[in-house]
Design a protein around this motif. Structure first.
Motif, mmCIF file in Angstrom:
data_model
loop_
_atom_site.group_PDB
_atom_site.id
_atom_site.type_symbol
_atom_site.label_atom_id
_atom_site.label_comp_id
_atom_site.label_asym_id
_atom_site.label_seq_id
_atom_site.Cartn_x
_atom_site.Cartn_y
_atom_site.Cartn_z
ATOM 1 N N GLY A 146 0.855 -1.482 -0.299
ATOM 2 C CA GLY A 146 0.568 0.333 0.116
ATOM 3 C C GLY A 146 0.860 1.329 0.344
ATOM 4 O O GLY A 146 2.465 1.047 -0.139
ATOM 5 N N ASP A 147 0.085 2.240 0.372
ATOM 6 C CA ASP A 147 1.739 3.410 0.422
ATOM 7 C C ASP A 147 2.210 3.783 1.008
ATOM 8 O O ASP A 147 3.100 4.186 0.971
ATOM 9 C CB ASP A 147 -0.452 5.182 -0.316
ATOM 10 N N THR A 148 1.497 3.194 2.213
ATOM 11 C CA THR A 148 2.214 3.109 3.789
ATOM 12 C C THR A 148 3.615 2.905 3.168
ATOM 13 O O THR A 148 4.829 2.815 3.627
ATOM 14 C CB THR A 148 1.627 2.386 4.916
ATOM 15 N N ALA A 149 3.391 1.748 2.726
ATOM 16 C CA ALA A 149 4.321 0.393 2.237
ATOM 17 C C ALA A 149 5.483 1.304 1.678
ATOM 18 O O ALA A 149 7.193 1.385 1.527
ATOM 19 C CB ALA A 149 4.433 -0.850 1.443
ATOM 20 N N MET A 150 4.991 2.257 0.259
ATOM 21 C CA MET A 150 5.661 3.538 -0.384
ATOM 22 C C MET A 150 5.838 4.022 0.336
ATOM 23 O O MET A 150 7.815 4.865 0.229
ATOM 24 C CB MET A 150 4.741 3.823 -1.702
ATOM 25 N N ALA A 173 13.596 4.925 3.040
ATOM 26 C CA ALA A 173 14.811 4.187 3.724
ATOM 27 C C ALA A 173 15.785 4.872 2.809
ATOM 28 O O ALA A 173 16.914 4.812 2.636
ATOM 29 C CB ALA A 173 14.285 2.995 3.785
ATOM 30 N N VAL A 174 15.497 4.721 1.616
ATOM 31 C CA VAL A 174 16.469 5.795 0.141
ATOM 32 C C VAL A 174 17.249 6.342 0.685
ATOM 33 O O VAL A 174 18.452 6.837 0.855
ATOM 34 C CB VAL A 174 15.690 5.715 -0.831
ATOM 35 N N ARG A 175 16.360 7.411 1.184
ATOM 36 C CA ARG A 175 17.041 8.282 1.735
ATOM 37 C C ARG A 175 17.542 8.941 2.892
ATOM 38 O O ARG A 175 18.300 9.700 3.249
ATOM 39 C CB ARG A 175 14.975 9.853 1.110
ATOM 40 N N GLN A 176 16.992 7.670 3.622
ATOM 41 C CA GLN A 176 18.105 7.345 4.783
ATOM 42 C C GLN A 176 19.746 7.219 4.533
ATOM 43 O O GLN A 176 20.387 6.861 5.632
ATOM 44 C CB GLN A 176 17.400 7.215 6.344
ATOM 45 N N CYS A 193 11.053 -4.048 -1.468
ATOM 46 C CA CYS A 193 9.461 -3.957 -1.122
ATOM 47 C C CYS A 193 9.419 -5.314 -1.518
ATOM 48 O O CYS A 193 8.890 -5.606 -2.628
ATOM 49 C CB CYS A 193 9.071 -2.810 -2.092
ATOM 50 N N LEU A 194 8.906 -5.961 -0.145
ATOM 51 C CA LEU A 194 7.828 -7.859 -0.079
ATOM 52 C C LEU A 194 6.507 -7.263 -0.093
ATOM 53 O O LEU A 194 5.738 -7.303 0.322
ATOM 54 C CB LEU A 194 8.414 -8.336 0.480
ATOM 55 N N TYR A 195 5.209 -8.446 -1.842
ATOM 56 C CA TYR A 195 4.677 -8.069 -1.277
ATOM 57 C C TYR A 195 4.097 -9.287 -2.230
ATOM 58 O O TYR A 195 5.108 -10.216 -3.834
ATOM 59 C CB TYR A 195 3.902 -6.914 -2.486
ATOM 60 N N ARG A 196 2.851 -9.555 -1.672
ATOM 61 C CA ARG A 196 1.479 -11.784 -2.344
ATOM 62 C C ARG A 196 1.488 -10.909 -3.098
ATOM 63 O O ARG A 196 1.050 -12.277 -4.198
ATOM 64 C CB ARG A 196 1.652 -11.693 -0.918
ATOM 65 N N ARG A 197 1.192 -9.960 -3.887
ATOM 66 C CA ARG A 197 0.377 -10.309 -4.962
ATOM 67 C C ARG A 197 1.307 -9.526 -6.579
ATOM 68 O O ARG A 197 2.426 -8.949 -5.428
ATOM 69 C CB ARG A 197 -0.838 -9.504 -5.323
ATOM 70 N N GLU A 201 12.111 4.682 -9.554
ATOM 71 C CA GLU A 201 13.167 5.365 -10.302
ATOM 72 C C GLU A 201 14.506 5.579 -9.120
ATOM 73 O O GLU A 201 15.813 6.659 -9.124
ATOM 74 C CB GLU A 201 12.801 6.538 -9.942
ATOM 75 N N GLU A 202 13.349 5.580 -8.061
ATOM 76 C CA GLU A 202 14.777 5.966 -6.830
ATOM 77 C C GLU A 202 15.668 5.075 -6.142
ATOM 78 O O GLU A 202 16.457 4.835 -5.122
ATOM 79 C CB GLU A 202 14.619 6.619 -6.026
ATOM 80 N N GLY A 203 15.952 3.455 -6.484
ATOM 81 C CA GLY A 203 16.612 2.534 -6.843
ATOM 82 C C GLY A 203 15.936 1.348 -5.613
ATOM 83 O O GLY A 203 16.480 0.309 -5.473
ATOM 84 N N VAL A 204 14.519 1.291 -5.456
ATOM 85 C CA VAL A 204 13.746 0.004 -4.865
ATOM 86 C C VAL A 204 14.032 -0.759 -5.754
ATOM 87 O O VAL A 204 12.914 -0.436 -6.503
ATOM 88 C CB VAL A 204 12.226 0.704 -4.207
#
Length: 480
Positions: A297-301, A307-310, A317-321, A338-341
């Motif tokens: 969801g958006d919270t995961a994003m 985390a990238v910025r830190q 990001c692990l998602y079951r669908r 784009e940011e490397g996730v």
């Protein structure tokens, strides 16, 4: 109109300039620049002015989108602002954080073949311009009323209701257990999506409009709900939902595994200048770590991009669908990529490995089976497909559930549903307690900010009807 509008055939879609990924990875500033006036007018002119505006229908607030696009195209920004703010208390906030690709823009008639009108960016531009030019003024009701309304929760639902009630002349007091106004707008949403100054200027506007705030005040601990009922003619509960959903898996209690909101709150507080021990100790700081975020969801994003910025070593990001079935905004996914996730689709956690601290997430591959009762395909584990993913920090972004408000507020007669949300009469928006109303996520479950604004506005109307009815009844009794 033909001269000013319907230019989608010859004018391509153009979002505001987006900062390069390599640059925006280094800070928490918003990633989009603002439109110049000419560019905003040009993009607004692409609107087809269709007879049945699907953008408006699919907006929870039913904003008059085609009308304020036309006014923007004609350079009549003051009128565009008046129209935009007539249905939305926070258009500059919704313009930044609403998933337009799922709502207004995703349902734009010209989307198929010509790409949608950039509704969110124009909405943001209109209201930012209004603030810059001094058009946004404190509320001055035509007449003041003696009745006072107490609102529990200073998030979007509570703030929207407060503004609407002040416009009608009611005295409004807002109670919130946190030390700042805004709820998730302040502590749950990162600056690169919503800079805190945007929320804080709304707070100042409400204070200048004579809305009273009682912060660090938790209902049930510092004041009882019954006290608020005695103090106010009506009470609105708009607390939102904050209880993180957990996962039942071996090793879930290891150090280095944290709820997403705890992580985002620590990051936002640190950005606001607070001392955050868990951030300074590294517990809720992704710097130099292999980070795994579980959820789609958006919270995961928000978590992966924070985390990238830190300065995380890696972010997955692990998602079951799969991508097509994720609940979050596709636009946010694109920004994150784009940011490397790295997105690990069709994978679910089975266990968390490590001795004293998490070191790996044991995952299993997923196959999407037949649709369930909701219409979504059911995730099914593929045997013998286990993979261990390195992780120093695991963030659980699995959604939120309501807290036990009847117990927390010392109000056992406050009715709840089977999902533990507050039970209301949807016609009156009143709970099982007379004069106590509820709105936002605490009623509908975890949802979008725009829905919270809609609920807050609706609740304000129902409270007005209730208090006006009581006043009329008192006048009749006095006259007899």
């Amino acid at each position: 109109m033909a001269e000013r509008m319907l230019k989608f055939v010859g004018t391509p879609q153009a979002m505001p300039d987006k900062r390069p990924a390599a640059e925006r990875r280094r800070d928490f500033d918003e990633i989009y620049q603002s439109y110049a006036q000419q560019k905003a007018a040009e993009q607004a002119s692409r609107c087809s002015q269709c007879g049945v505006p699907f953008c408006q229908i699919h907006c929870p607030l039913h904003n008059n989108i085609p009308d304020w696009l036309k006014l923007t195209a004609e350079g009549r920004l003051d009128e565009a602002y008046e129209l935009s703010s007539a249905t939305n208390n926070f258009p500059e906030i919704c313009g930044r954080i609403c998933p337009q690709d799922r709502l207004c823009e995703g349902n734009c008639v010209i989307e198929k073949g010509f790409e949608s009108v950039t509704i969110g960016s124009v909405e943001k531009y209109i209201t930012d311009t209004a603030w810059q030019r001094g058009w946004v003024k404190p509320i001055q009701p035509r007449r003041e009323r003696t009745e006072c309304v107490g609102i529990v929760g200073a998030g979007p639902a509570g703030l929207a209701a407060a503004e609407q009630l002040r416009r009608k002349g009611y005295q409004v007091a807002i109670y919130d257990r946190y030390d700042r106004v805004g709820g998730l707008l302040i502590y749950g949403i990162p600056n690169f999506k919503l800079e805190k100054e945007i929320v804080q200027r709304r707070e100042k506007l409400l204070r200048d409009s004579k809305v009273t705030f009682h912060l660090n005040c938790e209902v049930g601990r510092d004041v009882k709900l019954e006290e608020l009922r005695a103090r106010h003619g009506a009470v609105l509960i708009a607390t939102g939902v904050y209880k993180a959903r957990d996962i039942a898996a071996p090793g879930v209690g290891l150090a280095g595994i944290a709820p997403a909101l705890d992580y985002l709150t620590a990051s936002n507080r640190q950005g606001l200048g607070d001392t955050v021990p868990d951030f300074e100790s590294g517990l809720l700081n992704a710097a130099g770590k292999d980070v795994v975020v579980i959820g789609g969801g958006d919270t995961a994003m928000d978590c992966v991009r924070t985390a990238v910025r830190q300065g995380a070593k890696s972010v997955k990001c692990l998602y079951r669908r799969d991508r097509a079935n994720m609940p979050g905004s596709q636009r946010e996914v694109k920004h994150a990529e784009e940011e490397g996730v790295e997105f690990v689709w069709l994978a679910a956690p089975q266990a968390f490995l490590g001795k004293d601290k998490v070191s790996h997430v044991r995952t299993v591959r997923i196959h999407l089976g037949m649709p369930d009762a909701s219409g979504r395909q059911t995730p099914q584990e593929i045997p013998n497909s286990h993979v261990n993913i390195e992780a120093d920090l695991v963030l659980m972004a699995l959604g939120f559930d309501p807290e036990d408000l009847p117990a927390a507020m010392g109000a056992p007669d406050l009715g709840v549903t089977g999902w533990n949300t507050l039970k209301i009469d949807w016609k009156s928006m009143m709970t099982s307690l007379d004069g106590v109303f509820a709105a936002g996520d605490i009623v509908r479950g975890a949802s979008l900010v725009v829905w919270a604004v809609r609920d807050g506005r609706d609740a304000a109307e129902r409270i007005h009807t209730y208090l006006a009815g009581k006043a009329l009844a008192a006048q009749r009794i006095a006259a007899e």
